[in-house]
Design a protein around this motif. Structure first.
Motif, mmCIF file in Angstrom:
data_model
loop_
_atom_site.group_PDB
_atom_site.id
_atom_site.type_symbol
_atom_site.label_atom_id
_atom_site.label_comp_id
_atom_site.label_asym_id
_atom_site.label_seq_id
_atom_site.Cartn_x
_atom_site.Cartn_y
_atom_site.Cartn_z
ATOM 1 N N ALA A 78 41.957 46.810 44.395
ATOM 2 C CA ALA A 78 41.425 46.458 43.013
ATOM 3 C C ALA A 78 42.287 45.079 42.598
ATOM 4 N N THR A 79 43.617 45.199 43.119
ATOM 5 C CA THR A 79 44.594 44.149 42.521
ATOM 6 C C THR A 79 44.195 42.706 43.339
ATOM 7 N N VAL A 80 43.842 43.029 44.670
ATOM 8 C CA VAL A 80 43.569 41.880 45.619
ATOM 9 C C VAL A 80 42.163 41.416 45.234
ATOM 10 N N PHE A 117 35.741 52.836 39.917
ATOM 11 C CA PHE A 117 35.608 52.317 38.450
ATOM 12 C C PHE A 117 36.795 52.244 37.687
ATOM 13 N N SER A 118 37.649 53.085 37.675
ATOM 14 C CA SER A 118 38.849 53.081 36.994
ATOM 15 C C SER A 118 39.717 52.187 37.640
ATOM 16 N N ALA A 119 39.844 52.296 38.992
ATOM 17 C CA ALA A 119 40.964 51.429 39.672
ATOM 18 C C ALA A 119 40.423 49.787 39.320
ATOM 19 N N LEU A 120 39.039 49.336 39.321
ATOM 20 C CA LEU A 120 38.755 48.099 38.810
ATOM 21 C C LEU A 120 38.982 47.767 37.365
ATOM 22 N N ARG A 121 38.962 48.588 36.377
ATOM 23 C CA ARG A 121 39.064 48.607 34.999
ATOM 24 C C ARG A 121 40.872 48.366 34.946
ATOM 25 N N ALA A 122 41.437 49.205 35.674
ATOM 26 C CA ALA A 122 42.785 48.916 35.450
ATOM 27 C C ALA A 122 43.558 47.644 35.963
#
Length: 247
Positions: A78-80, A117-122
């Motif tokens: 998600a960070t990348v 979804f949670s990882a993307l929001r974070a």
């Protein structure tokens, strides 16, 4: 395993394009004027060389869009994705766990999607230049919940990407998915009314995309994992192979 999957064969693909071939095709597209690369599946987030490819596309100054069911999206990926400003369309057909797992053909799909979804929001989605959409197929199992889901997504600044099922592969045999033309018309008009009344958005209801028009076949093409070129995922007629000719 999706009940509506457009992929004909379920056997493991052979003779897939190498990373070098994929990079060469991306450069060919760029030379022809392409401005965005859309990454589809299969499932891109479990492709072992995805990060390398994202960095390559980004370095070439091309925009990136990715459709995913979330299988491989953790905090690191998600960070990348955020660093490369990848436009994400996350698959979510229902907010009901049983319905989502049933449509995906996999127990636990609901949990996988929501972890992604949670990882993307974070990682900052959706915000500014971090575009997030939810990709949803309209079927008999979810049609009743779609107006509430549409409104929830709008309120969260997430783009709803609702579409009519393309009648191919699995969708042809799983007729229990089917929605009548009258049901579709009513849904499109209901969603148009929600957008106009609550969000100040006006659009003409017309399939296959809710609130949009499908023009992709006029401005792009599909390259399969084995190098075949087709008009789009909905028109699977191979024109030629990139192992025979340049793009």
């Amino acid at each position: 395993r999706c009940s509506y999957c457009y992929v004909e064969g379920k056997v493991e693909a052979t003779n897939e394009l190498s990373r070098e071939e994929i990079k060469d095709i991306i450069l060919q597209a760029k030379a022809l004027g392409a401005r965005k690369i859309i990454i589809l599946g299969g499932e891109p987030s479990i492709y072992p060389h995805l990060v390398e490819m994202l960095r390559f596309i980004g370095k070439e100054g091309l925009k990136i869009e990715m459709f995913t069911n979330g299988s491989g999206i953790d905090a690191r990926l998600a960070t990348v994705l955020a660093e490369e400003k990848v436009r994400i369309a996350l698959k979510m057909n229902s907010r009901d766990e049983h319905i989502q797992d049933h449509l995906a053909g996999k127990k636990g799909a609901f949990q996988i999607i929501n972890k992604a979804f949670s990882a993307l929001r974070a990682a900052g989605y959706p915000s500014g230049d971090l575009f997030l959409a939810i990709s949803t197929v309209i079927c008999q199992q979810n049609i009743a919940e779609l107006p509430a889901m549409w409104q929830w997504l709008r309120e969260e600044n997430i783009e709803p990407f609702f579409e009519v099922i393309t009648p191919q592969a699995n969708a042809l045999t799983n007729t229990w998915l089917g929605v009548s033309p009258r049901q579709l018309k009513d849904l499109f008009e209901q969603l148009a009314d929600i957008d106009k009344a609550k969000f100040g958005r006006s659009w003409e209801p017309q399939p296959p995309l809710v609130g949009n028009r499908c023009m992709r076949h006029q401005v792009s093409c599909l390259v399969t994992a084995t190098g075949e070129v087709m008009p789009c995922v909905g028109v699977t007629i191979p024109l030629d192979s990139l192992r025979n000719n340049k793009l």
